[in-house]
Design a protein around this motif. Structure first.
Motif, short mmCIF file in Angstrom:
data_model
loop_
_atom_site.label_atom_id
_atom_site.label_comp_id
_atom_site.label_asym_id
_atom_site.label_seq_id
_atom_site.Cartn_x
_atom_site.Cartn_y
_atom_site.Cartn_z
N GLU A 34 0.81 -1.22 0.00
CA GLU A 34 0.00 0.00 0.00
C GLU A 34 0.85 1.27 0.00
OE1 GLU A 34 1.22 -0.58 4.16
OE2 GLU A 34 0.56 -1.95 2.61
N LEU A 35 2.15 1.14 0.19
CA LEU A 35 3.04 2.29 0.26
C LEU A 35 3.41 2.74 -1.15
CD1 LEU A 35 5.75 2.95 2.76
CD2 LEU A 35 6.35 3.16 0.39
N GLY A 36 3.20 4.00 -1.45
CA GLY A 36 3.58 4.55 -2.74
C GLY A 36 2.43 5.25 -3.45
N THR A 37 2.68 5.62 -4.69
CA THR A 37 1.68 6.30 -5.52
C THR A 37 1.69 5.67 -6.91
OG1 THR A 37 3.23 7.95 -6.36
CG2 THR A 37 2.04 8.50 -4.33
N ASP A 38 0.70 6.04 -7.69
CA ASP A 38 0.63 5.64 -9.10
C ASP A 38 1.03 6.80 -10.00
OD1 ASP A 38 -0.02 2.96 -9.14
OD2 ASP A 38 -2.17 3.32 -9.01
N CYS A 39 2.06 7.52 -9.63
CA CYS A 39 2.47 8.73 -10.36
C CYS A 39 2.69 8.47 -11.84
CB CYS A 39 3.75 9.30 -9.77
SG CYS A 39 3.52 10.13 -8.21
N THR A 40 3.40 7.43 -12.15
CA THR A 40 3.76 7.20 -13.56
C THR A 40 2.55 6.84 -14.41
OG1 THR A 40 4.35 4.93 -12.99
CG2 THR A 40 6.13 6.54 -13.08
N SER A 41 1.52 6.26 -13.82
CA SER A 41 0.35 5.91 -14.62
C SER A 41 -0.40 7.16 -15.10
CB SER A 41 -0.59 5.00 -13.84
OG SER A 41 -1.16 5.69 -12.76
N TYR A 42 -0.30 8.26 -14.36
CA TYR A 42 -0.98 9.49 -14.76
C TYR A 42 -0.33 10.16 -15.97
CZ TYR A 42 -3.54 9.02 -10.43
OH TYR A 42 -4.34 8.54 -9.42
N LEU A 43 0.87 9.78 -16.29
CA LEU A 43 1.53 10.34 -17.47
C LEU A 43 0.84 9.92 -18.77
CD1 LEU A 43 5.21 9.81 -16.39
CD2 LEU A 43 4.05 12.00 -16.63
N PHE A 44 0.06 8.86 -18.72
CA PHE A 44 -0.60 8.34 -19.90
C PHE A 44 -2.07 8.76 -19.99
CE2 PHE A 44 2.93 5.57 -18.88
CZ PHE A 44 3.59 5.51 -20.08
N GLU A 45 -2.52 9.59 -19.06
CA GLU A 45 -3.90 10.07 -19.07
C GLU A 45 -4.08 11.12 -20.16
OE1 GLU A 45 -6.61 9.29 -17.18
OE2 GLU A 45 -5.48 7.70 -16.19
N ASN B 228 -6.72 13.40 -20.09
CA ASN B 228 -7.15 14.62 -19.41
C ASN B 228 -6.16 14.94 -18.29
OD1 ASN B 228 -8.40 16.69 -18.03
ND2 ASN B 228 -10.45 15.81 -18.28
N LYS B 229 -5.26 15.85 -18.56
CA LYS B 229 -4.19 16.16 -17.60
C LYS B 229 -4.69 16.89 -16.37
CE LYS B 229 -0.73 14.50 -19.93
NZ LYS B 229 0.02 13.36 -19.50
N ASN B 230 -5.82 17.61 -16.46
CA ASN B 230 -6.34 18.32 -15.28
C ASN B 230 -6.85 17.34 -14.24
OD1 ASN B 230 -5.78 20.87 -16.29
ND2 ASN B 230 -7.73 20.99 -17.37
N ILE B 231 -7.58 16.34 -14.66
CA ILE B 231 -8.07 15.32 -13.73
C ILE B 231 -6.89 14.53 -13.17
CG2 ILE B 231 -9.41 13.18 -13.54
CD1 ILE B 231 -11.36 14.39 -15.57
N ALA B 232 -5.94 14.21 -14.03
CA ALA B 232 -4.77 13.45 -13.59
C ALA B 232 -3.97 14.23 -12.56
CB ALA B 232 -3.89 13.10 -14.79
N SER B 233 -3.80 15.53 -12.75
CA SER B 233 -3.00 16.30 -11.80
C SER B 233 -3.72 16.40 -10.45
CB SER B 233 -2.67 17.68 -12.35
OG SER B 233 -3.83 18.44 -12.57
#
Length: 146
Positions: free
Chosen positions: A68-79, A81-86
């Motif tokens: 559970e430790l961490g984030t899915d930061c890299t997966s948002y690079l492929f979104e 809609n960048k506003n929702i992703a940010s």
């Protein structure tokens, strides 16, 4: 009595009721100290800065026994809609830092998108618990590798 525990506790009431200890970590780039020929040691603010960045860049389910430790930061690079992703990225960063980095108090998280480079510019501002209120800033770029 100089340096007694009682003196340290009386000084701590001014800064959130806690005394900050000194922290030491090894530098992750394993550079060599030119004087001692040992690995460079990061102290206090730099140690915390490395820890914050490490927590943000750790992928979910990457660490054994702590999935559970961490984030899915890299997966948002492929979104698309960048506003929702940010906005989602800000929420994930806030959650991981509040849950796993008790040495800081978050002040602000900014995520700017750069569509031409498919990247996020992440800026985190925080206070260190037990030190005089001086904002610390950490900025880095999260970029999609091709």
């Amino acid at each position: 009595m100089i340096g007694s525990v009682a003196n340290k506790r009386s000084l701590s009431n001014e800064f959130l009721g806690k005394v900050s200890r000194s922290f030491k970590d090894l530098s992750f780039n394993f550079t060599k100290n030119p004087i001692t020929n040992d690995i460079v040691v990061l102290k206090n603010e730099e140690s915390i800065k490395q820890s914050v960045k490490n927590l943000v860049l750790t992928k979910l389910r990457e660490r054994p026994f702590r999935p559970e430790l961490g984030t899915d930061c890299t997966s948002y690079l492929f979104e698309l809609n960048k506003n929702i992703a940010s906005n989602e990225l800000i929420q994930q960063i806030e959650i991981v830092l509040e849950n796993y980095e008790s040495r800081i108090i978050l002040q602000q998280i900014d995520v700017d998108t750069d569509d031409s480079l498919n990247s996020f510019d992440i800026s985190i501002e925080y206070l260190i618990v037990g030190l005089p209120p001086e904002a610390q800033n950490l900025s880095f770029i999260l970029v999609r590798e091709s």
